[in-house]
Design an enzyme around this catalytic site. Structure first.
Site, mmCIF file in Angstrom:
data_model
loop_
_atom_site.group_PDB
_atom_site.id
_atom_site.type_symbol
_atom_site.label_atom_id
_atom_site.label_comp_id
_atom_site.label_asym_id
_atom_site.label_seq_id
_atom_site.Cartn_x
_atom_site.Cartn_y
_atom_site.Cartn_z
ATOM 1 N N HIS A 1 -4.474 1.065 8.524
ATOM 2 C CA HIS A 1 -4.703 0.759 7.250
ATOM 3 C C HIS A 1 -6.190 0.490 7.146
ATOM 4 C CE1 HIS A 1 -4.446 -0.403 2.856
ATOM 5 N NE2 HIS A 1 -5.453 -1.168 3.161
ATOM 6 N N HIS B 1 -8.696 7.694 2.518
ATOM 7 C CA HIS B 1 -8.123 9.236 2.461
ATOM 8 C C HIS B 1 -9.153 10.376 2.038
ATOM 9 C CE1 HIS B 1 -7.730 7.494 -1.350
ATOM 10 N NE2 HIS B 1 -7.725 8.653 -1.925
ATOM 11 N N HIS C 1 -9.267 14.193 0.704
ATOM 12 C CA HIS C 1 -8.882 15.129 0.020
ATOM 13 C C HIS C 1 -9.125 16.528 0.393
ATOM 14 C CE1 HIS C 1 -7.723 12.794 -3.701
ATOM 15 N NE2 HIS C 1 -8.772 11.934 -3.223
ATOM 16 N N CYS D 1 0.502 3.574 3.152
ATOM 17 C CA CYS D 1 1.319 2.785 4.432
ATOM 18 C C CYS D 1 2.676 2.859 4.280
ATOM 19 C CB CYS D 1 1.042 1.177 4.378
ATOM 20 S SG CYS D 1 -0.694 0.785 5.014
ATOM 21 N N ASN E 1 -13.243 9.441 -2.125
ATOM 22 C CA ASN E 1 -13.582 8.617 -3.155
ATOM 23 C C ASN E 1 -13.587 7.122 -2.459
ATOM 24 O OD1 ASN E 1 -13.853 10.440 -4.961
ATOM 25 N ND2 ASN E 1 -11.392 10.525 -5.592
ATOM 26 N N ASP F 1 -0.810 16.403 -1.982
ATOM 27 C CA ASP F 1 -1.018 15.441 -3.090
ATOM 28 C C ASP F 1 -0.121 15.576 -4.194
ATOM 29 O OD1 ASP F 1 -3.810 13.968 -4.014
ATOM 30 O OD2 ASP F 1 -2.439 14.165 -5.617
ATOM 31 N N HIS G 1 -6.455 2.898 0.392
ATOM 32 C CA HIS G 1 -6.332 3.292 1.845
ATOM 33 C C HIS G 1 -6.895 4.628 1.987
ATOM 34 C CE1 HIS G 1 -3.078 3.580 5.393
ATOM 35 N NE2 HIS G 1 -4.066 4.603 5.710
ATOM 36 N N CYS H 1 0.925 -1.229 -0.049
ATOM 37 C CA CYS H 1 0.071 0.046 0.133
ATOM 38 C C CYS H 1 0.844 1.208 -0.078
ATOM 39 C CB CYS H 1 -0.918 -0.032 1.400
ATOM 40 S SG CYS H 1 -1.658 1.395 1.481
#
Ligand code: DGP
Length: 112
Positions: free
Chosen positions: A45, A98, A100, A6, A85, A29, A96, A3
């Protein structure tokens, strides 16, 4: 586990960190869609929104408790957007969880 996020947490892949504590990490990003584009992730995770449970949701609350400060620190002085998403239809590319944070300009209204 293979990942990317990770590996970023472990320092095996470099990132531009903007906030870190024992539970979460925020970093820029790699492919910014706005002047401010930061990702906030749990260090644990969790693959996506679908993996949030009563057992691990405290870290999601912790993320949201820190988002206003992270956004402000990164230069979102007039608002920002928070997006996650989940799954193929949403085009989730990194499995994983997240969030934004997008801002630093007036963002387009259309999200669909
Ligand atoms: P999503 O489509 O919601 O899964 O977004 C994943 C985001 O992760 C995407 O905007 C690009 C970003 N990203 C992918 N790999 C890396 C990386 O190695 N470093 C950083 N900083 N961002 C990455």
């Amino acid at each position: 586990m293979d990942c990317i996020f990770c590996k970023i947490i472990k320092g095996e892949i470099p990132s531009t960190k903007v906030y870190e504590d024992e539970k979460i990490l925020a970093f820029k990003d790699i492919n910014p869609m706005a002047p401010v584009h930061v990702l906030v992730i749990p260090k644990e995770h969790i693959p996506s929104c679908d993996g949030i449970t009563a057992q691990n949701s405290a870290v999601v609350a912790h993320i949201f408790e820190n988002i206003p400060e992270i956004a402000k620190k990164c230069g979102c002085t007039n608002g920002y957007r928070v997006i996650t998403n989940c799954g193929d239809d949403a085009k989730q590319s990194v499995k994983h969880l997240h969030f934004h944070i997008l801002g630093g300009k007036s963002l387009p209204e259309n999200m669909g």
